[in-house]
Write a protein that holds these residues in place. Structure first.
Motif, PDB file in Angstrom:
ATOM      1  N   ARG A  87       0.750  -1.268  -0.038  1.00 53.83           N
ATOM      2  CA  ARG A  87      -0.010   0.023   0.005  1.00 53.83           C
ATOM      3  C   ARG A  87       0.927   1.250  -0.090  1.00 53.83           C
ATOM      4  O   ARG A  87       0.671   2.391  -0.785  1.00 53.83           O
ATOM      5  CB  ARG A  87      -0.860   0.128   1.131  1.00 53.83           C
ATOM      6  N   HIS A  88       1.730   1.261   0.691  1.00 52.70           N
ATOM      7  CA  HIS A  88       2.868   2.411   0.891  1.00 52.70           C
ATOM      8  C   HIS A  88       3.484   2.644  -0.392  1.00 52.70           C
ATOM      9  O   HIS A  88       3.444   3.784  -0.815  1.00 52.70           O
ATOM     10  CB  HIS A  88       3.890   2.038   1.879  1.00 52.70           C
ATOM     11  N   SER A  90       2.503   1.760  -3.272  1.00 53.95           N
ATOM     12  CA  SER A  90       1.538   2.538  -4.460  1.00 53.95           C
ATOM     13  C   SER A  90       1.163   3.883  -4.051  1.00 53.95           C
ATOM     14  O   SER A  90       1.030   4.866  -5.034  1.00 53.95           O
ATOM     15  CB  SER A  90       0.124   1.570  -4.179  1.00 53.95           C
ATOM     16  N   ASP A  91       1.003   4.435  -2.714  1.00 50.10           N
ATOM     17  CA  ASP A  91       0.826   5.588  -2.391  1.00 50.10           C
ATOM     18  C   ASP A  91       1.909   6.527  -3.102  1.00 50.10           C
ATOM     19  O   ASP A  91       1.966   7.508  -3.522  1.00 50.10           O
ATOM     20  CB  ASP A  91       0.626   6.124  -1.016  1.00 50.10           C
ATOM     21  N   GLU A  92       3.324   6.111  -2.648  1.00 48.10           N
ATOM     22  CA  GLU A  92       4.659   6.593  -2.958  1.00 48.10           C
ATOM     23  C   GLU A  92       4.761   6.817  -4.385  1.00 48.10           C
ATOM     24  O   GLU A  92       5.116   7.731  -5.032  1.00 48.10           O
ATOM     25  CB  GLU A  92       5.737   5.862  -2.254  1.00 48.10           C
ATOM     26  N   ALA A  94       2.402   6.949  -6.759  1.00 47.32           N
ATOM     27  CA  ALA A  94       1.468   8.030  -7.463  1.00 47.32           C
ATOM     28  C   ALA A  94       1.903   9.295  -6.962  1.00 47.32           C
ATOM     29  O   ALA A  94       1.882  10.306  -8.094  1.00 47.32           O
ATOM     30  CB  ALA A  94       0.042   7.865  -6.702  1.00 47.32           C
ATOM     31  N   GLN A  95       2.345   9.588  -5.728  1.00 48.45           N
ATOM     32  CA  GLN A  95       2.866  10.940  -5.494  1.00 48.45           C
ATOM     33  C   GLN A  95       4.413  11.287  -6.340  1.00 48.45           C
ATOM     34  O   GLN A  95       4.502  12.303  -6.681  1.00 48.45           O
ATOM     35  CB  GLN A  95       3.151  10.957  -3.748  1.00 48.45           C
TER      36      GLN A  95
END
Length: 117
Positions: A87-88, A90-92, A94-95
């Motif tokens: 999850r982390h 994926s978030d990173e 995207a950012q």
């Protein structure tokens, strides 16, 4: 890794390590090889760079590790991405993509593009 790339890597090393582990668990040497290969040898991580990052990611619960036997019949610690780590990552990603797009827009800007606003 060269000094000219050090600053960039400081902020992105964790993301690169998580990305390398996304496909399968690996030992430290495999992680460095994968990152070097994917970056066409631009990024070359030393042990002094990689292992502190691995320990930090494990403390944060983003990766886990266990001892296994390598293809060469040696014991090595293998690292794997946890569910939280996925999850982390994926978030990173995207950012990172959002920020790198913005930086590229600025770098590619010309006086001609200013007039179109």
């Amino acid at each position: 890794m060269g000094k000219d790339r050090g600053d960039l890597l400081q902020g992105t090393l964790d993301m690169l390590v998580l990305k390398a582990l996304q496909l399968q668990p690996m030992h430290g040497w495999g992680i460095t090889e994968r990152i070097e290969q994917w970056s066409e040898s631009v990024l070359q991580l030393g042990q002094g760079t990689l292992y502190p990052a691995l320990y930090r990611l494990e403390r944060q619960g983003l990766i886990s590790s266990d001892w296994r036997t390598t293809e060469n019949n040696r014991r090595a610690r293998y690292y794997a991405l946890t569910r939280t780590g996925r999850r982390h990552l994926s978030d990173e990603l995207a950012q990172w993509r959002r920020m790198s797009r913005a930086v590229n827009l600025v770098l590619d800007a010309t006086l001609e593009t200013e007039g179109r606003s």
